[in-house]
Design a protein around this motif. Sequence first.
Motif, PDB file in Angstrom:
ATOM      1  N   MET A   1      -8.515  -3.142   4.947  1.00 35.92           N
ATOM      2  CA  MET A   1      -8.084  -1.993   3.504  1.00 35.92           C
ATOM      3  C   MET A   1      -8.192  -2.420   1.924  1.00 35.92           C
ATOM      4  O   MET A   1      -7.812  -3.661   1.446  1.00 35.92           O
ATOM      5  CB  MET A   1      -6.944  -1.707   3.912  1.00 35.92           C
ATOM      6  CG  MET A   1      -6.401  -0.341   3.049  1.00 35.92           C
ATOM      7  SD  MET A   1      -7.706   0.875   2.640  1.00 35.92           S
ATOM      8  CE  MET A   1      -7.750   1.166   4.422  1.00 35.92           C
ATOM      9  N   SER A   2      -8.947  -2.129   1.619  1.00 37.24           N
ATOM     10  CA  SER A   2      -9.673  -1.942  -0.358  1.00 37.24           C
ATOM     11  C   SER A   2      -8.117  -1.614  -0.771  1.00 37.24           C
ATOM     12  O   SER A   2      -8.345  -1.844  -2.458  1.00 37.24           O
ATOM     13  CB  SER A   2     -10.709  -1.513  -0.555  1.00 37.24           C
ATOM     14  OG  SER A   2     -10.853  -0.015   0.350  1.00 37.24           O
ATOM     15  N   PHE A   3      -6.950  -0.759  -0.741  1.00 40.73           N
ATOM     16  CA  PHE A   3      -6.554  -0.858  -1.708  1.00 40.73           C
ATOM     17  C   PHE A   3      -5.364  -0.698  -1.271  1.00 40.73           C
ATOM     18  O   PHE A   3      -4.720  -0.358  -0.334  1.00 40.73           O
ATOM     19  CB  PHE A   3      -6.426   1.244  -1.937  1.00 40.73           C
ATOM     20  CG  PHE A   3      -8.106   1.925  -2.119  1.00 40.73           C
ATOM     21  CD1 PHE A   3      -8.455   1.554  -2.866  1.00 40.73           C
ATOM     22  CD2 PHE A   3      -8.431   2.617  -0.984  1.00 40.73           C
ATOM     23  CE1 PHE A   3      -9.939   1.934  -3.019  1.00 40.73           C
ATOM     24  CE2 PHE A   3      -9.822   3.133  -1.358  1.00 40.73           C
ATOM     25  CZ  PHE A   3     -10.522   2.837  -2.437  1.00 40.73           C
ATOM     26  N   GLU A   4      -4.251  -0.963  -2.444  1.00 35.11           N
ATOM     27  CA  GLU A   4      -2.659  -1.454  -1.971  1.00 35.11           C
ATOM     28  C   GLU A   4      -1.800  -0.510  -2.235  1.00 35.11           C
ATOM     29  O   GLU A   4      -1.238  -0.686  -4.019  1.00 35.11           O
ATOM     30  CB  GLU A   4      -2.422  -2.770  -1.919  1.00 35.11           C
ATOM     31  CG  GLU A   4      -1.101  -3.511  -1.540  1.00 35.11           C
ATOM     32  CD  GLU A   4      -0.988  -5.218  -1.787  1.00 35.11           C
ATOM     33  OE1 GLU A   4      -1.555  -5.253  -1.275  1.00 35.11           O
ATOM     34  OE2 GLU A   4       0.506  -5.278  -2.279  1.00 35.11           O
ATOM     35  N   ALA A   5      -0.971   0.577  -2.323  1.00 33.37           N
ATOM     36  CA  ALA A   5      -0.104   1.014  -2.734  1.00 33.37           C
ATOM     37  C   ALA A   5       1.204   0.353  -2.966  1.00 33.37           C
ATOM     38  O   ALA A   5       1.320  -0.692  -2.429  1.00 33.37           O
ATOM     39  CB  ALA A   5      -0.010   2.344  -1.641  1.00 33.37           C
ATOM     40  N   LYS A   6       0.711   1.205  -4.330  1.00 33.29           N
ATOM     41  CA  LYS A   6       1.864   0.039  -5.446  1.00 33.29           C
ATOM     42  C   LYS A   6       3.506   0.635  -5.075  1.00 33.29           C
ATOM     43  O   LYS A   6       4.363   0.545  -5.376  1.00 33.29           O
ATOM     44  CB  LYS A   6       1.194  -0.316  -6.866  1.00 33.29           C
ATOM     45  CG  LYS A   6       0.380  -1.921  -6.503  1.00 33.29           C
ATOM     46  CD  LYS A   6       0.928  -3.022  -6.138  1.00 33.29           C
ATOM     47  CE  LYS A   6       0.316  -4.257  -6.613  1.00 33.29           C
ATOM     48  NZ  LYS A   6       0.450  -5.066  -4.990  1.00 33.29           N
ATOM     49  N   ARG A   7       3.229   1.550  -6.339  1.00 32.97           N
ATOM     50  CA  ARG A   7       4.030   2.440  -6.512  1.00 32.97           C
ATOM     51  C   ARG A   7       3.805   3.974  -6.539  1.00 32.97           C
ATOM     52  O   ARG A   7       2.542   4.463  -6.330  1.00 32.97           O
ATOM     53  CB  ARG A   7       4.619   2.527  -8.190  1.00 32.97           C
ATOM     54  CG  ARG A   7       5.560   1.092  -8.388  1.00 32.97           C
ATOM     55  CD  ARG A   7       5.593   0.968 -10.141  1.00 32.97           C
ATOM     56  NE  ARG A   7       7.036   1.708  -9.700  1.00 32.97           N
ATOM     57  CZ  ARG A   7       7.534   1.997 -10.793  1.00 32.97           C
ATOM     58  NH1 ARG A   7       6.860   1.785 -12.256  1.00 32.97           N
ATOM     59  NH2 ARG A   7       8.333   2.629 -10.688  1.00 32.97           N
ATOM     60  N   CYS A   8       4.737   4.691  -5.970  1.00 36.72           N
ATOM     61  CA  CYS A   8       4.396   6.814  -6.120  1.00 36.72           C
ATOM     62  C   CYS A   8       5.127   7.173  -6.954  1.00 36.72           C
ATOM     63  O   CYS A   8       6.356   7.251  -6.276  1.00 36.72           O
ATOM     64  CB  CYS A   8       3.756   7.298  -4.673  1.00 36.72           C
ATOM     65  SG  CYS A   8       4.800   7.062  -3.636  1.00 36.72           S
ATOM     66  N   GLY A   9       5.028   8.279  -7.103  1.00 37.90           N
ATOM     67  CA  GLY A   9       6.001   9.398  -7.774  1.00 37.90           C
ATOM     68  C   GLY A   9       5.031  10.727  -8.349  1.00 37.90           C
ATOM     69  O   GLY A   9       4.199  10.759  -7.156  1.00 37.90           O
ATOM     70  N   VAL A  10       5.791  11.649  -9.031  1.00 41.86           N
ATOM     71  CA  VAL A  10       5.506  12.940  -8.682  1.00 41.86           C
ATOM     72  C   VAL A  10       5.715  13.344 -10.314  1.00 41.86           C
ATOM     73  O   VAL A  10       5.575  12.732 -11.590  1.00 41.86           O
ATOM     74  CB  VAL A  10       6.284  14.485  -8.363  1.00 41.86           C
ATOM     75  CG1 VAL A  10       6.440  13.849  -6.974  1.00 41.86           C
ATOM     76  CG2 VAL A  10       7.451  14.048  -9.113  1.00 41.86           C
ATOM     77  N   GLN A  11       4.140  14.371 -10.521  1.00 36.69           N
ATOM     78  CA  GLN A  11       4.364  15.320 -11.898  1.00 36.69           C
ATOM     79  C   GLN A  11       4.068  16.406 -11.229  1.00 36.69           C
ATOM     80  O   GLN A  11       3.545  17.000 -10.261  1.00 36.69           O
ATOM     81  CB  GLN A  11       2.670  14.905 -12.101  1.00 36.69           C
ATOM     82  CG  GLN A  11       2.432  15.292 -13.574  1.00 36.69           C
ATOM     83  CD  GLN A  11       1.344  15.083 -13.871  1.00 36.69           C
ATOM     84  OE1 GLN A  11       0.012  13.608 -13.528  1.00 36.69           O
ATOM     85  NE2 GLN A  11      -0.228  15.632 -13.438  1.00 36.69           N
ATOM     86  N   PHE A  12       5.410  16.694 -12.255  1.00 37.56           N
ATOM     87  CA  PHE A  12       5.564  18.110 -12.211  1.00 37.56           C
ATOM     88  C   PHE A  12       4.673  19.348 -12.929  1.00 37.56           C
ATOM     89  O   PHE A  12       4.285  20.260 -11.596  1.00 37.56           O
ATOM     90  CB  PHE A  12       6.794  18.802 -12.544  1.00 37.56           C
ATOM     91  CG  PHE A  12       7.964  18.282 -11.830  1.00 37.56           C
ATOM     92  CD1 PHE A  12       8.043  18.041 -10.937  1.00 37.56           C
ATOM     93  CD2 PHE A  12       9.274  17.857 -12.880  1.00 37.56           C
ATOM     94  CE1 PHE A  12       8.980  17.470 -10.278  1.00 37.56           C
ATOM     95  CE2 PHE A  12       9.868  16.842 -11.784  1.00 37.56           C
ATOM     96  CZ  PHE A  12      10.429  16.966 -11.115  1.00 37.56           C
ATOM     97  N   PRO A  14       0.343  19.894 -13.285  1.00 39.22           N
ATOM     98  CA  PRO A  14       0.171  20.997 -11.770  1.00 39.22           C
ATOM     99  C   PRO A  14       1.465  20.061 -10.787  1.00 39.22           C
ATOM    100  O   PRO A  14       1.680  18.436 -11.510  1.00 39.22           O
ATOM    101  CB  PRO A  14      -1.061  21.129 -12.156  1.00 39.22           C
ATOM    102  CG  PRO A  14      -1.785  19.659 -12.704  1.00 39.22           C
ATOM    103  CD  PRO A  14      -0.996  19.787 -13.697  1.00 39.22           C
ATOM    104  N   PRO A  15       1.466  20.460 -10.303  1.00 35.62           N
ATOM    105  CA  PRO A  15       2.263  20.039  -9.004  1.00 35.62           C
ATOM    106  C   PRO A  15       1.475  18.456  -8.696  1.00 35.62           C
ATOM    107  O   PRO A  15       0.514  19.107  -7.768  1.00 35.62           O
ATOM    108  CB  PRO A  15       2.752  20.690  -8.378  1.00 35.62           C
ATOM    109  CG  PRO A  15       2.662  22.211  -8.550  1.00 35.62           C
ATOM    110  CD  PRO A  15       1.689  21.886  -9.780  1.00 35.62           C
ATOM    111  N   SER A  16       1.996  17.120  -8.534  1.00 40.91           N
ATOM    112  CA  SER A  16       0.913  16.560  -8.157  1.00 40.91           C
ATOM    113  C   SER A  16       1.739  14.677  -7.251  1.00 40.91           C
ATOM    114  O   SER A  16       2.451  14.604  -7.959  1.00 40.91           O
ATOM    115  CB  SER A  16       0.311  16.001  -8.824  1.00 40.91           C
ATOM    116  OG  SER A  16      -0.538  16.762  -9.578  1.00 40.91           O
ATOM    117  N   ILE A  17       1.292  14.287  -7.123  1.00 34.86           N
ATOM    118  CA  ILE A  17       1.755  13.072  -6.148  1.00 34.86           C
ATOM    119  C   ILE A  17       0.900  11.745  -7.506  1.00 34.86           C
ATOM    120  O   ILE A  17      -0.368  11.831  -6.890  1.00 34.86           O
ATOM    121  CB  ILE A  17       1.167  13.000  -4.343  1.00 34.86           C
ATOM    122  CG1 ILE A  17       2.199  14.449  -4.349  1.00 34.86           C
ATOM    123  CG2 ILE A  17       2.035  11.562  -4.315  1.00 34.86           C
ATOM    124  CD1 ILE A  17       3.131  14.423  -4.018  1.00 34.86           C
TER     125      ILE A  17
END
Lengths: 158, 223
Positions: A1-12, A14-17
């Motif tokens: 796997m070539s992507f390693e998720a570090k952090r995630c959050g939201v943006q209101f 427009p609604p986005s991850i």
Amino acid sequence: MSFEAKRCGVQFSPPSIVLIYEHKETKTIRKRIIPVRNFSKYSDYSMAAERLKNHPRHRDYLEGVSQSQLEKLHIILRDHMQGFSLERSLASFNLDPDEDLNKLDDEELARKKGQMDELFEKNRRHKDDPDFVYDLEMDFSKTTQEKCSWDEESDDGF
Amino acid sequence: MAGDAGSIPELDQKKYDADEQVKIICLGDSAVGKSKLMERFLMDEYRPQQLSTYALTLYKHTATVGNKTVAVDFWDTAGQERFQSMHPSYYHKAHACIMVFDVQRKITYKNLANWYKELREYRPEVPCCVVANKIDADLKVTQRSFNFGKKQGLPFYFVSAADGTNVVKMFREMIKRAVDYKQNPGDFMDEVMQELENFDLEKKEDNSEADEDGLKAESPDLV
């Protein structure tokens, strides 16, 4: 796997991850903003999370992000659409160790499970890890001595 | 109410009478990690069958015990624990029970007494164990002794579904005990007698089927 998720959050808007991840080959940290489409204050957070997790364009990036974490992010987005403050939304995820979770409905329980999952994912050993052992055994019988305070005020069976 | 035990139409529980079939049930509060434990044990084999109408999840597994191949059905709750009680069909013909609590939440430990009581109403003699999950959250808990189940002689396991500690060992031992119990339920008669005293069950016959039939006649709500 070539992507390693570090952090995630939201943006209101427009609604986005929002996902911060490391591109393993180039060793660079990047940000990916994934718009959440067709999601309203009446939508099913669980189905939406599953849809996103399996989305052909995003699934490789989201492999390290658990279903329940995605559910949590969708619940936060939906809370916002329903007019709840972010503080109130986040407070609903807090764990009270004395709370009887058997009494919660599906969504309330999903909030707590999403919270617990963060620790689970943090401590999780994946089968692809180089030091992964399927049948990992540890003997605690010799270290067990202290009496557990949970056994005090004992009723029958304890 | 208890008379329709085993009458889930999608599930023919008669198959559990066959030699090479065992049924193992999981009990415990919401969010103690029952499904996570199943997932860790089954890994790639993990293919749950959701029966959402019955708030039930089934996992099929093939195990080798001695030189025999055994088909194991694990029954997991899918929210049914919220009713503080499981449908009688959940216990029907079970050959072993895995009781789980969360070492970070005392209430899940205290509730074991209720789960155990209900289990013994339906299955007075099946092998059972106590599983302390989430030890990865705080390894210090493994220095404490949790006495629930000691009196009943239930094996106790410190496990972590996250890092995998003792998960496979626990499941393998329970599969073995389920198979042993099925082959020779008579070996457990001493245990049965003890439990009969504890739970004051009447009308217990020597016949291994009788416990189920006897119980069906009584209302489980009474005890």
